[in-house]
Motif scaffolding. Structure first.
Motif, PDB file in Angstrom:
ATOM      1  N   ALA A  42       0.866  -1.183   0.000  1.00 52.05           N
ATOM      2  CA  ALA A  42       0.000   0.000   0.000  1.00 52.05           C
ATOM      3  C   ALA A  42       0.903   1.233   0.000  1.00 52.05           C
ATOM      4  CB  ALA A  42      -0.904  -0.010   1.225  1.00 52.05           C
ATOM      5  N   GLU A  43       1.062   1.836  -1.181  1.00 49.00           N
ATOM      6  CA  GLU A  43       1.976   2.968  -1.333  1.00 49.00           C
ATOM      7  C   GLU A  43       1.292   4.240  -1.796  1.00 49.00           C
ATOM      8  OE1 GLU A  43       5.096   1.721  -3.950  1.00 49.00           O
ATOM      9  OE2 GLU A  43       5.690   0.078  -2.651  1.00 49.00           O
ATOM     10  N   ASP A  44       0.011   4.139  -2.193  1.00 49.31           N
ATOM     11  CA  ASP A  44      -0.659   5.308  -2.740  1.00 49.31           C
ATOM     12  C   ASP A  44      -2.076   5.410  -2.184  1.00 49.31           C
ATOM     13  OD1 ASP A  44      -0.683   7.611  -4.236  1.00 49.31           O
ATOM     14  OD2 ASP A  44      -0.963   6.612  -6.160  1.00 49.31           O
ATOM     15  N   THR A  45      -2.675   6.565  -2.351  1.00 51.04           N
ATOM     16  CA  THR A  45      -4.038   6.813  -1.901  1.00 51.04           C
ATOM     17  C   THR A  45      -4.885   7.168  -3.116  1.00 51.04           C
ATOM     18  OG1 THR A  45      -3.505   9.132  -1.497  1.00 51.04           O
ATOM     19  CG2 THR A  45      -3.277   7.610   0.375  1.00 51.04           C
ATOM     20  N   GLY A  46      -6.147   7.425  -2.894  1.00 49.24           N
ATOM     21  CA  GLY A  46      -7.000   7.848  -3.991  1.00 49.24           C
ATOM     22  C   GLY A  46      -8.237   6.996  -4.164  1.00 49.24           C
ATOM     23  N   VAL A  47      -8.430   6.022  -3.309  1.00 50.54           N
ATOM     24  CA  VAL A  47      -9.665   5.242  -3.332  1.00 50.54           C
ATOM     25  C   VAL A  47     -10.376   5.453  -2.002  1.00 50.54           C
ATOM     26  CG1 VAL A  47      -8.811   3.492  -4.933  1.00 50.54           C
ATOM     27  CG2 VAL A  47      -8.535   3.142  -2.512  1.00 50.54           C
ATOM     28  N   ARG A  48     -11.637   5.164  -1.984  1.00 48.64           N
ATOM     29  CA  ARG A  48     -12.423   5.318  -0.755  1.00 48.64           C
ATOM     30  C   ARG A  48     -12.998   3.984  -0.335  1.00 48.64           C
ATOM     31  NH1 ARG A  48     -15.780  10.810  -2.067  1.00 48.64           N
ATOM     32  NH2 ARG A  48     -13.972  12.168  -2.113  1.00 48.64           N
ATOM     33  N   GLY A  49     -12.926   3.726   0.948  1.00 47.72           N
ATOM     34  CA  GLY A  49     -13.523   2.512   1.492  1.00 47.72           C
ATOM     35  C   GLY A  49     -12.636   1.292   1.344  1.00 47.72           C
ATOM     36  N   ALA A  50     -13.266   0.133   1.434  1.00 46.74           N
ATOM     37  CA  ALA A  50     -12.555  -1.148   1.424  1.00 46.74           C
ATOM     38  C   ALA A  50     -12.293  -1.613  -0.003  1.00 46.74           C
ATOM     39  CB  ALA A  50     -13.351  -2.189   2.201  1.00 46.74           C
ATOM     40  N   LYS A  51     -11.519  -0.814  -0.723  1.00 47.88           N
ATOM     41  CA  LYS A  51     -11.139  -1.140  -2.102  1.00 47.88           C
ATOM     42  C   LYS A  51      -9.630  -1.034  -2.233  1.00 47.88           C
ATOM     43  CE  LYS A  51     -15.334   0.471  -4.327  1.00 47.88           C
ATOM     44  NZ  LYS A  51     -16.149   1.127  -3.326  1.00 47.88           N
ATOM     45  N   ILE A  52      -9.089  -1.711  -3.222  1.00 48.68           N
ATOM     46  CA  ILE A  52      -7.669  -1.642  -3.530  1.00 48.68           C
ATOM     47  C   ILE A  52      -7.549  -1.354  -5.022  1.00 48.68           C
ATOM     48  CG2 ILE A  52      -5.499  -2.924  -3.615  1.00 48.68           C
ATOM     49  CD1 ILE A  52      -6.580  -4.627  -1.299  1.00 48.68           C
ATOM     50  N   ASP A  53      -6.714  -0.396  -5.358  1.00 44.17           N
ATOM     51  CA  ASP A  53      -6.499  -0.009  -6.752  1.00 44.17           C
ATOM     52  C   ASP A  53      -5.136  -0.543  -7.176  1.00 44.17           C
ATOM     53  OD1 ASP A  53      -6.596   1.231  -9.187  1.00 44.17           O
ATOM     54  OD2 ASP A  53      -6.813   3.260  -8.398  1.00 44.17           O
ATOM     55  N   LEU A  54      -5.139  -1.568  -8.032  1.00 46.27           N
ATOM     56  CA  LEU A  54      -3.903  -2.231  -8.437  1.00 46.27           C
ATOM     57  C   LEU A  54      -3.219  -1.486  -9.573  1.00 46.27           C
ATOM     58  CD1 LEU A  54      -5.214  -5.899  -8.703  1.00 46.27           C
ATOM     59  CD2 LEU A  54      -4.146  -4.807  -6.729  1.00 46.27           C
ATOM     60  N   PHE A  55      -1.911  -1.386  -9.526  1.00 42.85           N
ATOM     61  CA  PHE A  55      -1.174  -0.842 -10.661  1.00 42.85           C
ATOM     62  C   PHE A  55      -0.886  -1.974 -11.628  1.00 42.85           C
ATOM     63  CE2 PHE A  55       2.675  -0.065 -13.044  1.00 42.85           C
ATOM     64  CZ  PHE A  55       2.373   1.152 -13.627  1.00 42.85           C
ATOM     65  N   MET A  56      -1.165  -1.747 -12.887  1.00 37.07           N
ATOM     66  CA  MET A  56      -0.848  -2.696 -13.958  1.00 37.07           C
ATOM     67  C   MET A  56       0.174  -2.047 -14.884  1.00 37.07           C
ATOM     68  SD  MET A  56      -2.794  -5.394 -13.588  1.00 37.07           S
ATOM     69  CE  MET A  56      -4.278  -5.931 -12.777  1.00 37.07           C
ATOM     70  N   ASP A  57       1.015  -2.850 -15.508  1.00 34.83           N
ATOM     71  CA  ASP A  57       2.077  -2.328 -16.371  1.00 34.83           C
ATOM     72  C   ASP A  57       1.564  -1.690 -17.657  1.00 34.83           C
ATOM     73  OD1 ASP A  57       4.340  -2.950 -14.763  1.00 34.83           O
ATOM     74  OD2 ASP A  57       4.129  -5.045 -15.352  1.00 34.83           O
ATOM     75  N   THR A  58       0.458  -2.204 -18.193  1.00 36.19           N
ATOM     76  CA  THR A  58      -0.047  -1.672 -19.458  1.00 36.19           C
ATOM     77  C   THR A  58      -1.547  -1.409 -19.369  1.00 36.19           C
ATOM     78  OG1 THR A  58      -0.616  -3.812 -20.432  1.00 36.19           O
ATOM     79  CG2 THR A  58       1.665  -3.037 -20.739  1.00 36.19           C
ATOM     80  N   TYR A  59      -2.000  -0.555 -20.251  1.00 33.19           N
ATOM     81  CA  TYR A  59      -3.428  -0.267 -20.346  1.00 33.19           C
ATOM     82  C   TYR A  59      -4.203  -1.535 -20.705  1.00 33.19           C
ATOM     83  CZ  TYR A  59      -7.790   1.839 -21.929  1.00 33.19           C
ATOM     84  OH  TYR A  59      -9.110   2.156 -22.102  1.00 33.19           O
ATOM     85  N   ASP A  60      -3.656  -2.344 -21.614  1.00 29.38           N
ATOM     86  CA  ASP A  60      -4.328  -3.581 -22.018  1.00 29.38           C
ATOM     87  C   ASP A  60      -4.502  -4.545 -20.850  1.00 29.38           C
ATOM     88  OD1 ASP A  60      -4.684  -2.758 -24.631  1.00 29.38           O
ATOM     89  OD2 ASP A  60      -2.845  -3.711 -25.348  1.00 29.38           O
ATOM     90  N   GLU A  61      -3.467  -4.674 -20.005  1.00 31.48           N
ATOM     91  CA  GLU A  61      -3.587  -5.513 -18.802  1.00 31.48           C
ATOM     92  C   GLU A  61      -4.715  -5.009 -17.917  1.00 31.48           C
ATOM     93  OE1 GLU A  61      -0.070  -7.254 -16.416  1.00 31.48           O
ATOM     94  OE2 GLU A  61       0.681  -5.432 -17.393  1.00 31.48           O
ATOM     95  N   CYS A  62      -4.764  -3.718 -17.788  1.00 29.32           N
ATOM     96  CA  CYS A  62      -5.781  -3.055 -16.981  1.00 29.32           C
ATOM     97  C   CYS A  62      -7.183  -3.399 -17.469  1.00 29.32           C
ATOM     98  CB  CYS A  62      -5.561  -1.555 -17.109  1.00 29.32           C
ATOM     99  SG  CYS A  62      -5.702  -0.639 -15.625  1.00 29.32           S
ATOM    100  N   ILE A  63      -7.395  -3.233 -18.743  1.00 27.76           N
ATOM    101  CA  ILE A  63      -8.699  -3.496 -19.341  1.00 27.76           C
ATOM    102  C   ILE A  63      -9.049  -4.982 -19.242  1.00 27.76           C
ATOM    103  CG2 ILE A  63     -10.003  -3.467 -21.514  1.00 27.76           C
ATOM    104  CD1 ILE A  63      -9.602  -0.718 -20.071  1.00 27.76           C
ATOM    105  N   GLN A  64      -8.069  -5.838 -19.485  1.00 28.38           N
ATOM    106  CA  GLN A  64      -8.311  -7.283 -19.416  1.00 28.38           C
ATOM    107  C   GLN A  64      -8.671  -7.708 -17.992  1.00 28.38           C
ATOM    108  OE1 GLN A  64      -5.052  -9.722 -20.721  1.00 28.38           O
ATOM    109  NE2 GLN A  64      -6.246 -11.577 -20.622  1.00 28.38           N
ATOM    110  N   PHE A  65      -7.997  -7.164 -16.997  1.00 25.87           N
ATOM    111  CA  PHE A  65      -8.287  -7.509 -15.603  1.00 25.87           C
ATOM    112  C   PHE A  65      -9.655  -6.962 -15.213  1.00 25.87           C
ATOM    113  CE2 PHE A  65      -8.133  -6.907 -11.002  1.00 25.87           C
ATOM    114  CZ  PHE A  65      -7.720  -8.168 -10.595  1.00 25.87           C
ATOM    115  N   GLY A  66      -9.925  -5.736 -15.601  1.00 26.24           N
ATOM    116  CA  GLY A  66     -11.216  -5.128 -15.294  1.00 26.24           C
ATOM    117  C   GLY A  66     -11.389  -4.842 -13.817  1.00 26.24           C
ATOM    118  N   ARG A  67     -12.619  -4.856 -13.401  1.00 25.38           N
ATOM    119  CA  ARG A  67     -12.973  -4.616 -12.006  1.00 25.38           C
ATOM    120  C   ARG A  67     -13.555  -5.914 -11.471  1.00 25.38           C
ATOM    121  NH1 ARG A  67     -16.523   0.540 -10.059  1.00 25.38           N
ATOM    122  NH2 ARG A  67     -15.982   0.329  -7.873  1.00 25.38           N
ATOM    123  N   ARG A  68     -12.981  -6.421 -10.397  1.00 27.15           N
ATOM    124  CA  ARG A  68     -13.444  -7.712  -9.879  1.00 27.15           C
ATOM    125  C   ARG A  68     -13.204  -7.829  -8.391  1.00 27.15           C
ATOM    126  NH1 ARG A  68      -9.410 -11.852 -12.863  1.00 27.15           N
ATOM    127  NH2 ARG A  68      -9.718 -10.493 -14.621  1.00 27.15           N
TER     128      ARG A  68
END
Length: 85
Positions: free
Chosen positions: A51-77
C-alpha cells in the motif's frame, strides 16, 4: 472489492515511491500505507503488493498494472487480499 489504475496520473505515489507493479492505492483510513499484502482473484494472482498510494475510498484496492491492455483485461473484480504485516 478492488479496481485498478488504467490511466497513470502521476509516477510518484503518496509515500514518495515510483509507481510500479506491486504498488496499490488504498484508503489509508482502512488499510494503512506501508501494508504488505498478497492479492489473488480466482485463477489470476496479482501477487505481492504494498500500500503505497491513496485515492480510493472505502474497502477497495487499486492495483497498478504495467499496461493499459492488462488493466482493461483484468477489469474490475472481487479479489482476496491476504495481509502479511
Amino acid at each position: 472489492r478492488q479496481r485498478q489504475m488504467c490511466i497513470r496520473d502521476s509516477t510518484i505515489t503518496a509515500t514518495g515511491t515510483t509507481v510500479a507493479r506491486g504498488c496499490v492505492a488504498v484508503d489509508k483510513s482502512v488499510i494503512p500505507l506501508g501494508t504488505t499484502m498478497f492479492i489473488t482473484s480466482g485463477s489470476y494472482t496479482y501477487g505481492m503488493a504494498h500500500a503505497e498510494d491513496t485515492g480510493v475510498r472505502g474497502a477497495k484496492i487499486d492495483l497498478f498494472m504495467d499496461t493499459y491492455d492488462e488493466c482493461i483485461q483484468f477489469g474490475r473484480r472481487n479479489s482476496v487480499a491476504y495481509f502479511l504485516d
